[in-house]
Design a protein around this motif. Sequence first.
Motif, PDB file in Angstrom:
ATOM      1  N   VAL A  85     -18.942  -0.078  -2.689  1.00 12.78           N
ATOM      2  CA  VAL A  85     -18.941  -1.328  -3.454  1.00 12.78           C
ATOM      3  C   VAL A  85     -20.381  -1.608  -3.907  1.00 12.78           C
ATOM      4  CG1 VAL A  85     -18.508  -3.816  -3.370  1.00 12.78           C
ATOM      5  CG2 VAL A  85     -16.932  -2.238  -2.208  1.00 12.78           C
ATOM      6  N   GLN A 127      -6.278  -2.966   2.919  1.00 12.90           N
ATOM      7  CA  GLN A 127      -6.087  -4.270   2.290  1.00 12.90           C
ATOM      8  C   GLN A 127      -7.387  -5.064   2.306  1.00 12.90           C
ATOM      9  OE1 GLN A 127      -3.154  -6.711   4.243  1.00 12.90           O
ATOM     10  NE2 GLN A 127      -3.671  -8.509   3.052  1.00 12.90           N
ATOM     11  N   ALA A 130      -9.695  -3.622  -0.273  1.00 11.74           N
ATOM     12  CA  ALA A 130      -9.295  -4.004  -1.629  1.00 11.74           C
ATOM     13  C   ALA A 130      -9.741  -5.418  -1.957  1.00 11.74           C
ATOM     14  CB  ALA A 130      -7.789  -3.860  -1.792  1.00 11.74           C
ATOM     15  N   GLU A 131      -9.615  -6.321  -0.991  1.00 12.67           N
ATOM     16  CA  GLU A 131     -10.036  -7.712  -1.213  1.00 12.67           C
ATOM     17  C   GLU A 131     -11.545  -7.802  -1.438  1.00 12.67           C
ATOM     18  OE1 GLU A 131      -8.618 -10.014   2.083  1.00 12.67           O
ATOM     19  OE2 GLU A 131      -6.527  -9.494   1.675  1.00 12.67           O
ATOM     20  N   ALA A 133     -13.607  -5.266  -2.396  1.00 14.60           N
ATOM     21  CA  ALA A 133     -13.984  -4.514  -3.586  1.00 14.60           C
ATOM     22  C   ALA A 133     -13.652  -5.268  -4.866  1.00 14.60           C
ATOM     23  CB  ALA A 133     -13.294  -3.164  -3.584  1.00 14.60           C
ATOM     24  N   GLU A 134     -12.662  -6.140  -4.790  1.00 13.65           N
ATOM     25  CA  GLU A 134     -12.226  -6.914  -5.945  1.00 13.65           C
ATOM     26  C   GLU A 134     -13.239  -7.984  -6.344  1.00 13.65           C
ATOM     27  OE1 GLU A 134      -8.671  -9.827  -5.976  1.00 13.65           O
ATOM     28  OE2 GLU A 134      -7.822  -7.812  -6.216  1.00 13.65           O
ATOM     29  N   GLU A 135     -14.005  -8.455  -5.363  1.00 11.36           N
ATOM     30  CA  GLU A 135     -14.944  -9.562  -5.597  1.00 11.36           C
ATOM     31  C   GLU A 135     -15.989  -9.264  -6.609  1.00 11.36           C
ATOM     32  OE1 GLU A 135     -17.308 -11.994  -2.751  1.00 11.36           O
ATOM     33  OE2 GLU A 135     -15.359 -12.141  -1.822  1.00 11.36           O
TER      34      GLU A 135
END
Length: 135
Positions: A85, A127, A130-131, A133-135
């Motif tokens: 990330v 999960q 993913a949360e 990395a989405e930021e």
Amino acid sequence: MNIPFLGDRGEKHRTHDPEGIAELLAECELLRAHAAREGIRLDDTASSLEALDQLVPRWRDDEETLSWLGNDAGLYLGTVIVRTVPGAAWEIWANGQPVVRLVSGREFDVVASGHEWAASGVPELSQLYAEVAEE
């Protein structure tokens, strides 16, 4: 032994070696050995987190293994985040707890998350990744 992230040992100023800390936290020996026995290669990618989520949690019957594996799972999750990330980095709280700091400034206590995963499987490591990395 002088390990910078263990806290103040009487020195007023301490220089941290981010790369050295990252390498030390990435070791996760128990988790890596356990994964290897199950045929999983931990290559510091999000797909390896998915593979860990599929493991049968045989460790939950052994309190000591559960604790160590939870710690390693959290450190491994943090390692994957830091290595994949953009801008994510290890931060060491004053109490010695390693956390991942995102570019947004949000700190993520990966060790606590690793313990939750080891104890119950929820939330899954992939999960959580993913949360973040989405930021």
